[in-house]
Design a protein around this motif. Structure first.
Motif, PDB file in Angstrom:
ATOM      1  N   HIS A 181       0.832  -1.207   0.000  1.00 23.50           N
ATOM      2  CA  HIS A 181       0.000   0.000   0.000  1.00 23.50           C
ATOM      3  C   HIS A 181       0.867   1.257   0.000  1.00 23.50           C
ATOM      4  N   SER A 185       1.196   4.107  -2.895  1.00 25.02           N
ATOM      5  CA  SER A 185       1.010   5.527  -2.612  1.00 25.02           C
ATOM      6  C   SER A 185       2.205   6.348  -3.099  1.00 25.02           C
ATOM      7  N   THR A 210      -1.553   1.842  -8.897  1.00 25.05           N
ATOM      8  CA  THR A 210      -1.980   2.900  -7.975  1.00 25.05           C
ATOM      9  C   THR A 210      -3.385   2.716  -7.417  1.00 25.05           C
ATOM     10  N   ALA A 213      -3.943   3.032  -3.722  1.00 23.75           N
ATOM     11  CA  ALA A 213      -3.556   4.323  -3.148  1.00 23.75           C
ATOM     12  C   ALA A 213      -4.759   5.228  -2.915  1.00 23.75           C
ATOM     13  N   PRO A 217      -6.556   7.764   3.960  1.00 20.30           N
ATOM     14  CA  PRO A 217      -5.286   7.896   4.692  1.00 20.30           C
ATOM     15  C   PRO A 217      -5.437   7.738   6.204  1.00 20.30           C
TER      16      PRO A 217
END
Length: 361
Positions: A181, A185, A210, A213, A217
């Protein structure tokens, strides 16, 4: 299992609740945000009313940083006969519970290896775990009854139980989930300030790399904060590979033929090691990976096109093992890549051409 309490009605908790409710289990829903629990209840995942007495199994679906505290509160209140969490890290929460002096015979750690980039109850589905590994981390202290309740949960969710040591699990998910991951990112971050002309050239390769990503967060900060050591160790290895790859690429720029050969050898080494690792990734249903061939079909970006292709493949008696779609930049068209058994390629190609589809060689 007749009754369950799901504490935490995000993607994972609500998906588990939907699966249990569909199989006749009375599911109670709780969340620090009552509105989220009401949303999950409105989706058919259960009721947001508190149970009148202890349920059979309490499922804690809180972020890793809050798992131990949430479990401890539930256990002290005696809300269930058995307790289980679904956090993506296992060693830390158990050590926190031990430090609190709790009797852990009624507890088992678990981690369903499934998810989506989206979060919250509205992203939940009752089949989220179907066919996916669901790790269980019992210890010698775990009651057999609690292990059986956990196995029943996995069965209701149509997942595949995998028994592991908690710390071995954390090292494993660092390798197959947490480290990838962060790498995804980092690659996606290169696009943030890239020129628009470059970004418009993005194809399926960069989308594949991606895709993950896009996740929240805040959720990943919680996950990585609970498993930083193993992830850092793996990233250090990746960093060493990157340094060697950079040196090899610089050598390819040299006017010295010998240095170029060394550089080419370094690049070939990392690519071959990538090949060797990639073939170990399990294929469909966890079986050994199989080699498929691609039948590429050009389509207009209109409703019903994919359904027609699948229907035509079915009429031809060909099973589509996997599918990828690459949209043409700036056009209402795309390329559908149908992965099929090599022996079926001539049959499928002929059938699709006969029905008017344009194939790319």
């Amino acid at each position: 299992m007749r009754t369950a309490l799901v504490i935490g009605t995000g993607l994972i908790g609500t998906s588990a609740a939907l699966a249990l409710a569909a199989r006749g289990v009375v599911v109670h829903l709780a969340d620090h945000d009552p509105e989220q629990a009401r949303t999950a209840a409105a989706l058919g995942a259960g009721t947001d009313e508190a149970p009148e007495g202890p349920v059979d199994l309490a499922i804690v679906a809180a972020p890793p940083a809050h798992v131990a505290a949430t479990l401890a509160d539930a256990m002290r209140r005696g809300v269930a006969r058995g307790y289980l969490d679904v956090a993506s890290v296992k060693g830390g929460p158990r050590r926190e519970l031990e430090a609190l002096g709790l009797d852990l015979s009624s507890y088992i750690g678990s981690h369903p290896m499934s998810g989506r980039e989206k979060s919250g109850p509205l992203a939940a589905t009752g089949d989220l775990f179907e066919g996916r590994p669901w790790v269980l981390t019992p210890t010698r202290d775990t009651d057999t009854e609690v292990l059986n309740l956990a196995l029943e949960l996995v069965s209701h969710c149509r997942a595949v139980p995998v028994v592991m040591d908690a710390d071995a699990h954390d090292r494993a998910v660092a390798l197959v989930s947490h480290m990838p991951h962060l790498v995804s990112s980092m690659v996606a971050a290169r696009l943030e300030h890239a020129e628009e002309a470059a970004v418009r050239l993005c194809g399926q390769g960069i989308r594949d790399v991606t895709r993950i990503a896009a996740s929240d967060p805040r959720m990943w900060i919680d996950i990585l904060s609970a498993n930083p050591g193993p992830v850092a160790d793996l990233l250090a290895d990746v960093s060493a590979d990157l340094d060697e790859t950079v040196q090899a690429l610089r050598a390819l720029q040299s006017s010295d033929e010998a240095k170029r050969r060394v550089g080419a050898g370094g690049i070939e080494d990392v690519l071959r090691r990538g090949n060797a690792g990639q073939v170990r990734v399990p294929g469909k249903h966890g079986s050994a990976p199989r080699a498929y061939e691609v039948v590429a079909v050009l389509i207009d970006d209109q409703p019903g096109q994919l359904a027609r292709i699948f229907a035509d493949a079915g009429v031809a008696g060909v099973n589509i093992e996997d599918v990828r779609i690459e949209h043409a930049t700036g056009q209402q068209a795309g390329l559908v890549q149908l992965m099929v058994e090599p022996k079926t390629v001539p049959v499928l190609s002929a059938a699709l051409r006969e029905r008017g589809w344009a194939l790319r060689q």
